[in-house]
Design a protein around this motif. Structure first.
Motif, PDB file in Angstrom:
ATOM      1  N   LEU A  26       0.803  -1.285  -0.152  1.00  0.00           N
ATOM      2  CA  LEU A  26      -0.150   0.001   0.015  1.00  0.00           C
ATOM      3  C   LEU A  26       0.846   1.255   0.062  1.00  0.00           C
ATOM      4  O   LEU A  26       0.833   2.162  -0.896  1.00  0.00           O
ATOM      5  N   ALA A  27       1.996   1.304   0.884  1.00  0.00           N
ATOM      6  CA  ALA A  27       2.850   2.564   0.816  1.00  0.00           C
ATOM      7  C   ALA A  27       3.535   2.655  -0.550  1.00  0.00           C
ATOM      8  O   ALA A  27       3.563   3.766  -1.054  1.00  0.00           O
ATOM      9  N   LYS A  28       3.865   1.875  -1.035  1.00  0.00           N
ATOM     10  CA  LYS A  28       4.661   1.687  -2.296  1.00  0.00           C
ATOM     11  C   LYS A  28       3.451   2.154  -3.568  1.00  0.00           C
ATOM     12  O   LYS A  28       3.951   3.111  -4.303  1.00  0.00           O
ATOM     13  N   ASN A  29       2.188   1.784  -3.372  1.00  0.00           N
ATOM     14  CA  ASN A  29       1.069   2.397  -4.420  1.00  0.00           C
ATOM     15  C   ASN A  29       1.158   3.663  -4.209  1.00  0.00           C
ATOM     16  O   ASN A  29       0.902   4.425  -5.295  1.00  0.00           O
ATOM     17  N   ILE A  30       0.810   4.053  -2.935  1.00  0.00           N
ATOM     18  CA  ILE A  30       0.298   5.416  -2.656  1.00  0.00           C
ATOM     19  C   ILE A  30       1.589   6.523  -3.027  1.00  0.00           C
ATOM     20  O   ILE A  30       1.520   7.450  -3.710  1.00  0.00           O
ATOM     21  N   LEU A  31       2.655   5.942  -2.677  1.00  0.00           N
ATOM     22  CA  LEU A  31       3.856   6.823  -3.062  1.00  0.00           C
ATOM     23  C   LEU A  31       4.142   7.010  -4.626  1.00  0.00           C
ATOM     24  O   LEU A  31       4.332   8.194  -4.954  1.00  0.00           O
ATOM     25  N   GLN A  32       3.913   5.841  -5.167  1.00  0.00           N
ATOM     26  CA  GLN A  32       3.998   6.020  -6.863  1.00  0.00           C
ATOM     27  C   GLN A  32       2.927   6.895  -7.378  1.00  0.00           C
ATOM     28  O   GLN A  32       3.183   7.747  -8.217  1.00  0.00           O
ATOM     29  N   HIS A  33       1.749   6.894  -6.674  1.00  0.00           N
ATOM     30  CA  HIS A  33       0.440   7.880  -7.087  1.00  0.00           C
ATOM     31  C   HIS A  33       1.149   9.559  -6.819  1.00  0.00           C
ATOM     32  O   HIS A  33       0.973  10.244  -7.388  1.00  0.00           O
TER      33      HIS A  33
END
Length: 420
Positions: A405-412
């Motif tokens: 989740l952290a990776k997905n949000i950071l990429q967004h």
């Protein structure tokens, strides 16, 4: 998942011939396990070398029944590892040396047997011992019979590996060597290389950026024995810190009292009270590019803190409380060029309260979860959230590990910064 396509946002640097150079000089360990798809690993080795990668192959004993080590040695131009106890350089421990050397590890093909071993921490050969010893990103490309792939044990192992942060290159559908038609065929080498190039370009998306993250609870002292706190364990914030560092950011983590290790490459500042966190956050705020406030900071603290223990007495005890400083509001008021992300843990009307908080506190985005949902509360390894930004976009992230989740949000967030 209702998200914008990450891959469509990826910008891969090109060389003069138009080929992606993301993998140039990358140190890649290719782990080959014993399935008929091992022959495709030969082509994959060649494609990786052509892309500029420095490839070292580790083969399981079963893999050598399908392809010889000499084939991979000729294609990679490097020694091939097959035995944990074959120490090619006497002063080095081979599996530790290779584990430390790797920038990334690719398991292709990854058999059901290999998945079961690494999901359960079994290290009985060169490949599995290297995997346990390495901190490099691991990409898993499964290949097996369609019914084996669908078996509950294999699916549970895949879920466990996802929790560990392993990344997957899903098998394709088609005619299998066993005669069945279905999912289980190793993805084509060209596709695997393309996925690696895309993902590795993402891995550098925060290079040169400063990221400030707050995490954990605060403790508000009543006396030398007692304090007020909450159920936050800091896992979400520490996942953000770990992922931001892996994307190349310079990360400052301001943490309340937790029982977690500092992620590699992260500068950590420990605080205890809401006031201490307020002061440290403002002290480091000015030069940041991205600020993510996941900490569950106390809204109230005892109006009076006693220097000696309050003795038990008959009747009721009343502790008067006063408001703490609103850190997120202060950050919104002092914001210049920072991209400010807040968190909201709610139990009723989460989206409504999150949108109000987004506007009221001058945030660029807010992440909200309903902590009454199973898998979304404090202390767990998973979360279910909704990301809302200042443009009115709303992205729902279903149940997934906090790391993912952290990776997905950071990429967004990265994509939003690119679009500004």
């Amino acid at each position: 998942m209702n998200t914008h396509s990450i891959n469509s946002k990826i910008r891969i640097h090109k060389d003069l011939e138009g080929r992606a150079v993301v993998l140039k000089d990358k140190k890649v360990v290719l782990g080959v396990s014993g399935g008929i798809a091992a022959y495709k690993a030969c082509a994959l080795t060649s494609k990786l070398v052509q892309a500029g990668a420095n490839v070292t192959v580790i083969m399981t004993e079963s893999a050598q029944q399908f392809v010889t080590p000499l084939t991979f040695q000729a294609l990679s131009r490097n020694p091939v590892y097959t035995d944990t106890f074959d120490e090619k350089v006497p002063e080095q421990i081979a599996h530790i040396d290779v584990a430390d050397w790797a920038d990334l590890i690719v398991l292709a093909p990854a058999t059901a047997n290999l998945l079961g071993k690494i999901a359960n921490g079994i290290a009985d050969d060169m490949l599995t011992t290297t995997l346990l010893a390495s901190e490099a990103p691991v990409y898993v490309a499964p290949a097996m019979n369609v019914h084996m792939y669908a078996h509950p044990a294999v699916q549970e192992n895949l879920k466990q590996l996802e929790q560990y942060g392993y990344r997957f290159i899903e098998p394709g559908e088609g005619y299998l060597a066993c005669g069945y038609v279905g999912k289980g065929r190793l993805e084509e080498p060209e596709t695997i290389v393309r996925v690696l190039e895309e993902q590795e370009s993402i891995e550098q998306s925060l290079v040169g950026k400063r990221v400030l993250i707050t995490a954990g609870p605060t403790k508000e002292k009543v006396d030398p024995v007692r304090f007020f706190t909450n159920h936050s364990t800091g896992k979400m914030g520490y996942a953000f810190a770990k992922q931001a560092a892996s994307l190349g950011a310079e990360v400052t983590l301001i943490s309340g009292p937790v029982s977690l290790d500092t992620p590699r490459g992260v500068y950590r500042i420990d605080v205890e009270s809401a006031q201490e966190m307020y002061e440290k956050v403002l002290e480091h705020y000015e030069n940041q590019d991205i600020v993510i406030k996941t900490a569950a900071v106390a809204d109230y603290r005892p109006k009076k803190s006693y220097s000696t223990k309050i003795k038990k007495q008959s009747g009721e005890l009343e502790v008067k409380m006063e408001r703490t400083n609103d850190i997120l509001k202060a950050l919104g008021q002092h914001k210049t060029s920072q991209f400010l992300v807040g968190f909201a843990a709610e139990t009723t009307n989460p989206l409504e309260f999150a949108k109000q908080k987004l506007e009221k506190k001058n945030l660029d985005a807010i992440v909200v979860n309903n902590i009454s949902q199973e898998g979304a509360g404090f202390g767990g390894d998973t979360n279910i959230v909704t990301y809302i930004n200042g443009k009115g976009e709303q992205i729902n992230y279903p149940l997934q590990s906090k790391e993912e989740l952290a990776k997905n949000i950071l990429q967004h967030v990265v994509n939003e910064l690119k679009d500004e």
